[in-house]
Design an enzyme around this catalytic site. Structure first.
Site, short mmCIF file in Angstrom:
data_model
loop_
_atom_site.label_atom_id
_atom_site.label_comp_id
_atom_site.label_asym_id
_atom_site.label_seq_id
_atom_site.Cartn_x
_atom_site.Cartn_y
_atom_site.Cartn_z
N ARG A 1 -42.48 24.82 3.16
CA ARG A 1 -43.12 24.05 4.23
C ARG A 1 -42.14 23.87 5.39
O ARG A 1 -41.89 22.76 5.84
CB ARG A 1 -43.56 22.70 3.69
CG ARG A 1 -44.45 21.95 4.67
CD ARG A 1 -44.92 20.66 4.07
NE ARG A 1 -45.81 20.01 5.02
CZ ARG A 1 -46.56 19.00 4.74
NH1 ARG A 1 -46.57 18.50 3.53
NH2 ARG A 1 -47.33 18.47 5.65
N ASP A 2 -41.59 24.97 5.86
CA ASP A 2 -40.62 24.84 6.95
C ASP A 2 -41.29 24.76 8.32
O ASP A 2 -40.72 24.28 9.28
CB ASP A 2 -39.59 25.98 6.92
CG ASP A 2 -40.22 27.36 7.05
OD1 ASP A 2 -41.40 27.45 7.44
OD2 ASP A 2 -39.54 28.34 6.77
N GLY A 3 -42.53 25.25 8.42
CA GLY A 3 -43.26 25.17 9.68
C GLY A 3 -42.84 26.17 10.72
O GLY A 3 -43.37 26.17 11.84
N ILE A 4 -41.90 27.05 10.41
CA ILE A 4 -41.43 27.99 11.43
C ILE A 4 -41.68 29.45 11.07
O ILE A 4 -41.30 30.34 11.80
CB ILE A 4 -39.92 27.79 11.75
CG1 ILE A 4 -39.05 28.09 10.54
CG2 ILE A 4 -39.68 26.39 12.30
CD1 ILE A 4 -37.57 28.15 10.86
#
Length: 195
Positions: free
Chosen positions: A134-137
């Protein structure tokens, strides 16, 4: 949104959020009488034509390079309808609406080849991608849309939107802000990847 539940208690429930995306193959676009060509050889030829270049292993039961795909995907497919929602109930409601529209007058206007259901990770993994991160990048940010996260790559709009900066010149006007959709069913070994 705060609402009363069936047992009379007050609690929170999810707002219904749904989306319908319809995608057509190059052959279907031509059959609809749209003759302005989209300038993209991979789209024009179709995914099956590029299976060998994509590294899809060949079927042992065929001559030449017929990809070893599920049988349903070896048929000629002209379109895809993608329905999204915050829960299965909302998606099923929207699917019924779409099917009713496509069967107006009692005769289906399309042939359904397959329905594939995708789910998000459950419980404490909710909001994580399928490998659990869940790093979002991992998805790039699009130039001039929103705000990139620290470490996130920013791409030109034309990388995904036709007719925008960074796209190939000469796309037909009707395709402006359209995009390509690649639908692939891949086997991925999540536990093995984690190890």
């Amino acid at each position: 949104m705060k609402a009363k539940t069936a047992d009379g208690k007050t609690g929170y429930r999810l707002l219904p959020i749904k989306g319908v995306n319809i995608a057509f193959s190059a052959k279907r676009i031509q059959k609809m009488g749209i003759t302005d060509d989209i300038k993209d050889d991979i789209f024009t030829k179709g995914m099956r034509a590029g299976a060998e270049a994509l590294g899809n292993r060949p079927s042992t039961k065929s001559r030449g390079h017929q990809p070893d795909w599920d049988a349903m995907f070896l048929q000629e497919i002209h379109g895809l309808i993608l329905i999204t929602g915050e829960r299965r109930f909302t998606i099923n409601q929207e699917l019924k609406i779409v099917k009713d529209i496509l069967c107006a007058g009692g005769t289906p206007s399309v042939k359904e080849i397959a329905t594939i259901i995708g789910d998000v990770r459950p419980g404490d993994q909710s909001g994580h991608e399928h490998f659990g991160y869940r790093d979002g990048i991992s998805q790039p940010a699009i130039k001039d849309f929103g705000f990139p996260l620290p470490g996130q790559t920013t791409i030109e709009q034309g990388t995904i939107l036709l007719g925008r900066e960074g796209d190939k010149p000469g796309q037909p006007n009707w395709a402006l802000d359209g995009s390509f959709l690649a639908f692939r069913k891949l086997s991925q070994l999540v536990p093995e990847f984690d190890k």
